[in-house]
Scaffold this motif. Structure first.
Motif, PDB file in Angstrom:
ATOM      1  N   MET A  17     -64.958  68.539 -13.107  1.00  0.00           N
ATOM      2  CA  MET A  17     -66.437  68.420 -12.623  1.00  0.00           C
ATOM      3  C   MET A  17     -66.892  69.115 -11.220  1.00  0.00           C
ATOM      4  SD  MET A  17     -66.512  64.276 -13.250  1.00  0.00           S
ATOM      5  CE  MET A  17     -65.012  63.341 -13.015  1.00  0.00           C
ATOM      6  N   LEU A  18     -67.083  69.205 -11.065  1.00  0.00           N
ATOM      7  CA  LEU A  18     -67.966  70.571  -9.756  1.00  0.00           C
ATOM      8  C   LEU A  18     -69.052  69.787  -9.252  1.00  0.00           C
ATOM      9  CD1 LEU A  18     -67.541  73.275  -8.896  1.00  0.00           C
ATOM     10  CD2 LEU A  18     -69.018  73.853 -10.238  1.00  0.00           C
ATOM     11  N   LYS A  19     -68.727  69.393  -7.704  1.00  0.00           N
ATOM     12  CA  LYS A  19     -69.684  68.726  -6.672  1.00  0.00           C
ATOM     13  C   LYS A  19     -70.404  69.733  -6.046  1.00  0.00           C
ATOM     14  CE  LYS A  19     -68.173  66.087  -3.948  1.00  0.00           C
ATOM     15  NZ  LYS A  19     -68.250  65.205  -2.673  1.00  0.00           N
ATOM     16  N   VAL A  20     -71.999  70.114  -6.096  1.00  0.00           N
ATOM     17  CA  VAL A  20     -72.785  70.992  -5.372  1.00  0.00           C
ATOM     18  C   VAL A  20     -73.356  70.482  -4.311  1.00  0.00           C
ATOM     19  CG1 VAL A  20     -74.692  72.699  -5.927  1.00  0.00           C
ATOM     20  CG2 VAL A  20     -72.667  72.473  -7.441  1.00  0.00           C
ATOM     21  N   GLU A  21     -73.138  69.959  -3.317  1.00  0.00           N
ATOM     22  CA  GLU A  21     -74.219  69.548  -2.443  1.00  0.00           C
ATOM     23  C   GLU A  21     -74.884  70.412  -1.740  1.00  0.00           C
ATOM     24  OE1 GLU A  21     -71.046  67.193   0.015  1.00  0.00           O
ATOM     25  OE2 GLU A  21     -70.058  68.313  -0.376  1.00  0.00           O
TER      26      GLU A  21
END
Length: 317
Positions: free
Chosen positions: A258-262
């Motif tokens: 799971m990749l979080k893009v802020e």
């Protein structure tokens, strides 16, 4: 004036990500980064995975490296690792699910991967390092993390920068979350055992809650992936629930990260998964979709083309 408007619209349009389709790199070849992971270094995302293109030397195992600024258009940087049998494992030895961490203190790129023999009895992690993101990586050693069997692995870097290895262990029928040493070269401490017979472990921290995804032990065959939540990595973890309608078998995919893009306006969590084709592995596809996440719930929408603005973090369909 109309021409200028059209030009500006075209320039700001985001390239679509098409789940389940052939995904060409900058050279027009289908991306070969299976079972992989992503790390962001400055303005680039680096995607590492199993290189499965046709015509490879069957005595070697390869890890590919791609980079991108927008998560849609990827430049092939070459094979970051080319490895001959490092532990006298015999024919059909296994290198799977490579994950790369960047250690900012030592300025070293550290790669972990599942290393095994053809019978999956070795159950170890291999470690390789490089001083460049694209490699070449040099093999260092293999070991069983915390003296436990390890097969499918995942990576997680918390918001405070602490790095963790996630690894699945058959005897314990669950997967471990373990903190890496300061130099990332060792697995230092067990943080938690998520006591469920799952593999393909992926973790994200979103709005004060940890989410963990895993898939059932069905080999190459897809199954309904499930998720649990906890307020801390140590747990306790909630019961596992489906992330998609169970009859879809997670839309024929298996979780890998799971990749979080802020962004400046929104935070998006992307479900990264593989659609395996075991008999034609070079044609295996990728299912990437933004998750509906929050308030202790997680849901994978039905796949369709989408795009993301990396700067703002906003998604468009």
């Amino acid at each position: 004036m109309v021409a200028i408007i059209v030009l500006l619209t075209s320039a700001t349009a985001q390239k679509k990500i098409n789940p389940g389709e052939v995904w060409p790199d900058d050279k027009g070849n289908h991306i070969q980064a299976h079972g992989g992971g992503i790390v962001k270094i400055d303005k680039y995302y680096y995607w590492y995975g199993e290189q499965r293109r046709q015509g490879l030397d069957t005595g070697l195992r390869y890890v590919s490296c791609y980079r991108s600024k927008d998560l849609a258009s990827w430049q092939f940087m070459g094979d970051a690792l080319q490895l001959s049998d490092p532990e006298h494992l015999g024919s059909n030895w296994v290198l799977e699910r490579p994950k790369v961490y960047f250690n900012r203190k030592t300025k070293t790129y550290v790669m972990y991967f599942h290393l095994d023999d053809a019978r999956y009895k070795l159950a170890r992690v291999g470690v390789a390092t490089s001083n460049k993101p694209e490699g070449p990586f040099t093999y260092r050693e293999s070991f069983r993390p915390l003296e436990k069997e390890s097969r499918d692995i995942g990576q997680f870097i918390d918001d405070d920068g602490t790095a963790y290895l996630v690894f699945e262990s058959w005897p314990t029928k669950g997967f471990f979350i373990a903190r890496l040493s300061d130099d990332y070269l060792k697995v230092e401490k067990e943080v938690c055992l998520i006591n469920a017979p799952l593999e393909g472990g992926a973790i994200v921290h979103y709005k004060g809650l940890y989410y963990a995804i895993g898939s059932a032990l069905t080999g190459w065959n897809p199954n309904p992936n499930k998720y649990a939540t906890a307020k801390s990595l140590e747990g306790p973890w909630s019961e596992f629930k489906d992330i998609a309608p169970p009859e879809t078998n997670t839309y024929s995919s298996q979780s890998t990260m799971m990749l979080k893009v802020e962004g400046t306006k929104d935070t998006t969590v992307i479900f990264m998964a593989d659609q395996w084709k075991p008999k034609t592995q070079w044609d295996s596809r990728y299912l990437w979709m933004p998750l509906q996440t929050g308030d202790g719930k997680l849901w994978l929408p039905e796949p369709k083309p989408w795009s993301i603005d990396i700067k703002t973090g906003k998604v468009q369909f």
